[in-house]
Design a protein around this motif. Structure first.
Motif, short mmCIF file in Angstrom:
data_model
loop_
_atom_site.label_atom_id
_atom_site.label_comp_id
_atom_site.label_asym_id
_atom_site.label_seq_id
_atom_site.Cartn_x
_atom_site.Cartn_y
_atom_site.Cartn_z
N VAL A 1 0.88 -1.17 0.00
CA VAL A 1 0.00 0.00 0.00
C VAL A 1 0.92 1.22 0.00
CG1 VAL A 1 -1.69 1.32 1.31
CG2 VAL A 1 -1.82 -1.19 1.25
N SER A 2 0.83 2.05 -1.04
CA SER A 2 1.64 3.27 -1.04
C SER A 2 0.79 4.40 -0.48
CB SER A 2 2.11 3.60 -2.46
OG SER A 2 1.04 4.08 -3.24
N GLU A 3 1.32 5.03 0.56
CA GLU A 3 0.55 6.07 1.25
C GLU A 3 1.22 7.42 1.01
OE1 GLU A 3 1.65 6.67 5.37
OE2 GLU A 3 1.41 8.64 4.45
N ALA A 4 0.41 8.41 0.63
CA ALA A 4 0.90 9.79 0.57
C ALA A 4 -0.18 10.64 1.21
CB ALA A 4 1.12 10.22 -0.88
N ALA A 5 0.18 11.29 2.32
CA ALA A 5 -0.83 12.02 3.09
C ALA A 5 -0.33 13.42 3.40
CB ALA A 5 -1.13 11.28 4.39
#
Lengths: 351, 803
Positions: B336-340
């Motif tokens: 899961v690639s997360e960018a927040a």
């Protein structure tokens, strides 16, 4: 013995005594002995009136002549002896001129920080600025909040700034006085603020206490070009008439636009020293960074708008420079800590 | 921020060297701390080689002797220590003359008796990675002799930027490219996120719950990649990370770091199979909650921090650092690639509290734009596909508040000129703003400007836009003018002039000014036998500097002791500075800060000489003379009163200084016990004045002192030993009346036989004068008699008989 014979006898005695006298003091004694108030010759003259009429003329003139003779003789003789005595005194007063002269109490020195601070003050006084000082123990409000610093601005950290309480700190720059001055005095305002500031840092290039000079000019029409002109005059006064200044855009929370100001290096030409090698003072760049500055941020003015600082109506510039940095550049001082070591051998170098 | 020029050129068509670019950037607002070289130099000596033959070194087990075709007429013999070298490999060869990253120049050498004509290189030797277990084997069989720089990233200049906190957009390669293009006029290429191989819409396979709220987590995006192969990154990627100061780890981790460096948006990759429960929750941490972060540390969290958690608990400290538990490993096949987007102040506080600053936190704390999350996902998707053979699942998880509408600001032509003092034509302003991503259109008396999302936090007002056009238009064009100064009159105040005068006089008397610390040690009060309260620092750097000084004496004693220890014999020092006295009515509500002036002398008053081998030692009267010289130089009338209630003073040699009837300070000899504590064995005399209590004197009124002569008379008066001389002088002054201009003590004589026990004779020189006539003998005699009578009646003194 007739009176006239006695006169002649006295005259001869006086001549002999004068010739024998060895000092001006002895001549003075002879003057008393032969011409003084109780001496014989003046008494003879005084008593002429009691003599028979036919003798009066001869005795009077003889006595008068003798008195004048003796006077002249003593005068002459005293003069001769005085010359000899002075010569003798001068001979006896000869000194060894190679011995050291008396040491005068040495003139003390103002500390290099004070010398530099006054030099800066005098330049800005000449440019129409007043000088004010502000509290060094300062509130977080004046030091950060009123100067548009974000609540999370890193300088607020307890690792960077000395605190007394959560709300009170040791000022980290002279800038809080900008706000205090504007609260106190309506525009126009031309002010510099020299003083001590504090940051939690200690190494060759940082001391926990150092000195800054803040500058603030607020009026209806102060421009960024005025900032450049003012600092150009300053740079030339401090570093030499040939200097130029260069403005580099930068960021400070309380100015917008913000610029850092460089002055052309006084020790080289375009970064190259006389011998062609890289200049050690400006590190070969030809420029020395001397201060941060900019146009007062509208948010800062808005905070004191009630005292006449409506940001739509007035504007101005502010700058802040380190006194030690100016002194180090100007005098080539290599280690900041020397300023606080107070070794007399350091202090007395700077006349 | 480290910016490899090689990388920057991918987005900006720069035709200049690193130093010229650095100069242009510096003058448009991007500070370049320095330019570094990354990798090797003298590139003509680095070539591709083919290993033709590998033999064992006859005298060394671990070395092999290789014959390598480097494109020349004869193969080069190279001794190599790597275990993986083998015939048939395409390798990187450094020939004699090559310069390695540490600056050493390669020479022909003999290794255990065998000549080596160069070196087969590892990745570490080329600064491509830390890999040093073996030589670097090139995948493609480039022709021998091919310049190595053409096929491998072995050298680049790196700009080391000091990015100001208002410009987090410049904490990215593309952001710097945008600035570089604006600063140089070079063409900016399309943003790397303009092409997105992924898709928006619903994403299946992960659930995310935001319990922290939009304030703390304004946006959270995620994508899923399957069929992924974890392995090493290609050379170009590793070299770029290394040039940016980051260590390559594996392709997945490297890609997240690479994306952050390129877009400015930090990312995190979770191993999808290790997310327990298949759901991530963004929530405030629990007080005392533990998290093992990627750096191997166990961190204790608090409720003000935000974590990303799965069913087992926190897996990462949001925006600061990931946790070890869901870390990508060699077995990972789905991520899961997360960018927040996180709340800047909150991240700052968390990173401060944890003592943990990461590349991610240092970006988030400055406030990133929510739009950047999808830039990162786009670039990452392409790279996961290209470099990890991953398949992107359709859809993007995207939760959070809708981004704020773009900000429009009106920029008035007149306002630009009024603030800068320079005209920048409207068309030029528009052009400049557009090069850095702003939209601008004509609008009445100026431009209507739309701020791009990545500058939303920084550019909010007209003044901010003026800064943008000013810096790009070139401040070197700004004229240098002086303010019109309608009302500027500069001068020192009377108090400032007084202070300068007093300082100058002290220096003229031979004293050196010191600048002491405003700080004092806690023990200083005890050493001065005092118990004054002081302002205490909450976070001093040392106990030596833990409170604020309440007097200047400590600073002077410190400096005196230091100079004495270094061999100085005559000590004469002064300081002019603030002291800090606790006072709730002070400007800060904590203290007031009166300006003090203090001086200290010790040792011979003059340097000894062949005529005076033992000059008098400085003592009470030396410092009293000094005080008089200083105050009188400024026209300040003063007097001393015996006693000072200062425990650090010699009890019999202490006095209070009075000006205009009020105490302004003290003067005296330092108590021998106090001086001794500073290792000062001789008499030490000092004074300290509170200048805030001394009013600067006004202009001096003229007195005619020349038209009529003064008459001098000497009197010797026998008085009891216990009578202070000052009292005698006071009686004389009163009795003498206005005709008595001055009376000065010039001798004090004691002789039990001639005067009697317990008596002293004080000789006083009187000076009589009238301003309007020459005094007659009779007038003087009358005044003199009045004085004699007064002394006799009031003090029991008598005139001493002549002879």
């Amino acid at each position: 013995m007739s009176v006239t014979d006695r006169i002649e006898q006295l005259e001869r005695e006086a001549q002999a005594a004068a010739a024998a006298a060895a000092s001006t003091v002895a001549i003075e004694e002879l003057r008393v002995r032969y011409l003084g108030r109780r001496a014989e010759l003046p008494n003879l003259l005084r008593d002429v009136a009691q003599l028979p009429t036919d003798q009066r003329g001869a005795v009077g003139s003889a006595a008068n002549r003798a008195r004048k003779e003796i006077e002249a003789l003593l005068e002459r003789r005293a003069g001769e002896l005085a010359v000899a005595e002075l010569e003798a005194r001068l001979r006896s007063e000869r000194v060894d001129v190679t011995l050291p002269g008396d040491p005068l109490p040495a003139i003390g020195r103002l500390h290099l920080i004070t010398q530099t601070r006054r030099e800066i003050e005098d330049v800005f006084i000449g440019l129409g600025f007043n000088v004010a000082e502000g509290p060094e123990i300062e509130s977080v409000h004046y030091n950060f909040d009123a100067l548009n610093h974000d609540p999370q601005h890193p300088a607020r950290a307890w690792t960077d700034t000395f605190y007394v309480t959560d709300e009170v700190l040791l000022r980290t720059h002279t800038s809080p006085m900008q706000v205090r001055a504007m609260e106190r005095t309506p525009p126009p305002l031309y002010l510099i603020v020299p003083g001590r500031v504090y940051r939690r840092d200690s190494d060759v290039t940082h001391t926990p206490q150092f000195h800054q000079v803040e500058g603030l000019a607020v009026d209806e029409d102060i421009t960024l070009a005025d900032l450049k002109g003012t600092l150009l005059e300053f740079a030339r006064a401090i570093f030499g008439a040939e200097r130029e200044v260069r403005l580099r855009p930068h960021f400070f929370p309380f100015t917008e636009p913000s610029v850092e100001v460089d002055v052309s290096c006084f020790a080289c030409s375009g970064g190259l020293a006389a011998g062609g090698e890289r200049c050690g003072i400006c590190k070969g760049t030809g420029w020395l960074e001397i201060l941060g500055s900019g146009m007062v941020d509208p948010n800062v003015l808005a905070g004191v708008a009630a005292n006449g600082y409506d940001p739509e109506r007035v504007q101005g510039f502010a700058f802040g420079m380190g006194i030690e940095r100016i002194a180090m550049l100007k005098h080539g001082v290599s280690d900041l800590r020397l300023f606080y070591d107070n070794d007399v051998r350091f202090l007395e170098q700077f006349a | 921020m480290r910016v490899p020029l090689e990388w920057l050129r991918e987005y900006c068509d720069l035709h200049m060297d690193a130093h010229t670019l650095a100069q242009r950037l510096a003058l448009t607002g991007t500070e370049v701390e320095r330019v570094e070289h990354h990798g090797v130099s003298e590139l003509e000596h680095f070539v591709v080689g083919h290993v033709l033959e590998r033999r064992k070194h006859p005298d060394a087990d671990r070395l092999s002797v290789c014959m390598v075709d480097t494109g020349g007429s004869a193969a080069a013999q190279i001794v190599c220590g790597a275990p993986n070298v083998a015939a048939g490999q395409t390798v990187a060869v450094a020939r004699p003359g090559a310069v390695m990253p540490d600056g050493t120049r390669l020479r022909r050498a003999k290794l255990r008796g065998i000549e080596s004509q160069g070196m087969i290189l590892s990745e570490r030797e080329l600064q491509i990675s830390d890999e040093h277990t073996g030589i670097m084997v090139l995948e493609q069989a480039h022709a021998p002799g091919t310049p190595l720089a053409d096929v491998a990233p072995i050298a680049t200049d790196v700009l080391v930027l000091e990015v100001t906190p208002n410009r987090p957009d410049c904490l990215s390669i593309y952001g710097v490219a945008r600035e570089a293009a604006a600063a140089t006029g070079a063409q900016l290429r399309a943003a790397p996120w303009d092409y997105d191989p992924g898709s928006l819409g619903e994403l299946h396979g992960i659930e995310v719950l935001n319990e922290a709220g939009d304030e703390l987590c304004p946006r959270f995006t995620a994508r899923i990649f399957d069929g992924l192969r974890v392995g090493p990154s290609p050379l170009w990627l590793k070299a770029r990370l290394m040039a940016c100061g980051q260590r390559p780890i594996s392709n997945v981790v490297d890609i997240t770091n690479y994306v952050m460096l390129l877009t400015g948006q930090p990312m995190h990759a979770f191993d999808r199979e290790r997310i327990t429960g298949g759901r991530l929750t963004v929530r405030p941490a629990l007080d005392g909650e533990l998290l093992a972060t990627l750096d191997g540390q166990q961190r204790t969290l608090s409720a003000s921090m935000v974590v990303i958690a799965d069913a087992e608990g926190a897996t990462s400290a949001a925006g600061v650092m990931g946790g070890g538990r869901s870390e990508v490993s060699e077995q990972t096949t789905s991520i899961v690639s997360e960018a927040a987007t996180w709340n800047g102040p909150n991240i700052h506080a968390t990173s401060q509290a944890l003592g943990l600053r990461s590349e991610a936190s240092s970006r988030f704390e400055k406030g990133l734009a929510a739009e950047q999350t999808l830039w990162a996902q786009a670039v990452a998707t392409r790279l996961f596909q290209d470099l990890c053979e991953a398949r992107v699942r359709p859809g993007t998880l995207d939760i959070g508040a809708p981004p704020a509408p773009p900000l429009e600001i009106h920029l008035r032509d007149a306002r630009i000129e009024r603030l800068l003092g320079m005209v920048i034509p409207r068309a030029r302003c528009r052009e400049l703003l557009e090069t850095i991503g702003f939209d601008a259109s004509d609008g009445g008396d100026g431009l209507d400007v739309t701020v791009p999302d990545f500058r939303r936090a920084d550019v909010t007002r007209e003044a901010d836009l003026i800064e943008e056009v000013a810096r790009l238009a070139g401040l070197e064009r700004l004229p240098a003018t002086l303010p019109a100064r309608r009302a500027a009159v500069g001068r020192l105040t009377a108090a400032q002039r007084l202070r300068r005068r007093l300082e100058d006089t002290l220096a003229a008397q031979g004293l050196h000014e010191i600048v002491g610390w405003s700080f004092a040690a806690v023990e200083q009060a005890a050493r001065l036998l005092e118990q004054h309260p002081a302002v205490e620092l909450a976070n001093p750097m040392s106990s030596e500097q833990s409170r604020m000084r309440t007097s200047l004496l400590g600073s002077l004693l410190d400096a005196a002791a230091r100079n004495r220890a270094r061999g100085a014999t005559r000590i004469g020092l002064f300081e002019s500075g603030a002291v800090y006295l606790p006072d709730p009515d002070g400007p800060s509500g904590v203290a007031r800060e009166p300006h003090h002036l203090a001086a200290l002398v010790s040792g011979p008053v003059r340097p000894p000489s062949w005529r005076e081998q033992h000059p008098p030692q400085a003592d009470f009267f030396a410092v009293k003379g000094l005080l008089g010289a200083v105050l009188e130089s400024a026209g300040i009338a003063w007097q001393l009163v015996a006693g000072a209630e200062r425990p650090f003073l010699h009890p019999g040699r202490a006095a209070t200084v009075e000006v205009a009837g009020a105490s302004v300070g003290w003067l005296g000899e330092i108590h021998p016990r106090v001086a001794g504590d500073w290792d000062l064995d001789e008499a030490v005399a000092a004074f300290e004045l509170d200048l805030s209590t001394i009013d600067p004197p006004g202009p001096q009124a003229f007195t005619d002192l020349v038209s009529f002569p003064a008459v001098r008379e000497d009197l010797a008066i026998v008085v009891p030993e216990s009578l202070p001389a000052g009292e005698l002088v006071a009686v004389i002054a009163t009795a003498g009346g206005p005709l008595l201009q001055a009376s000065e003590i010039f001798d004090v004589f004691r002789d039990e036989q001639r005067l009697g026990a317990g008596l002293k004779s004080v000789a006083v020189r009187l000076s009589f004068r009238a301003g309007d006539r020459t005094l007659t003998d009779e007038e003087v005699a009358r005044q003199r008699n009045l004085i004699v009578v007064a002394v006799e009646n009031q003090l029991g003194g008598r005139l001493r008989d002549a002879g």
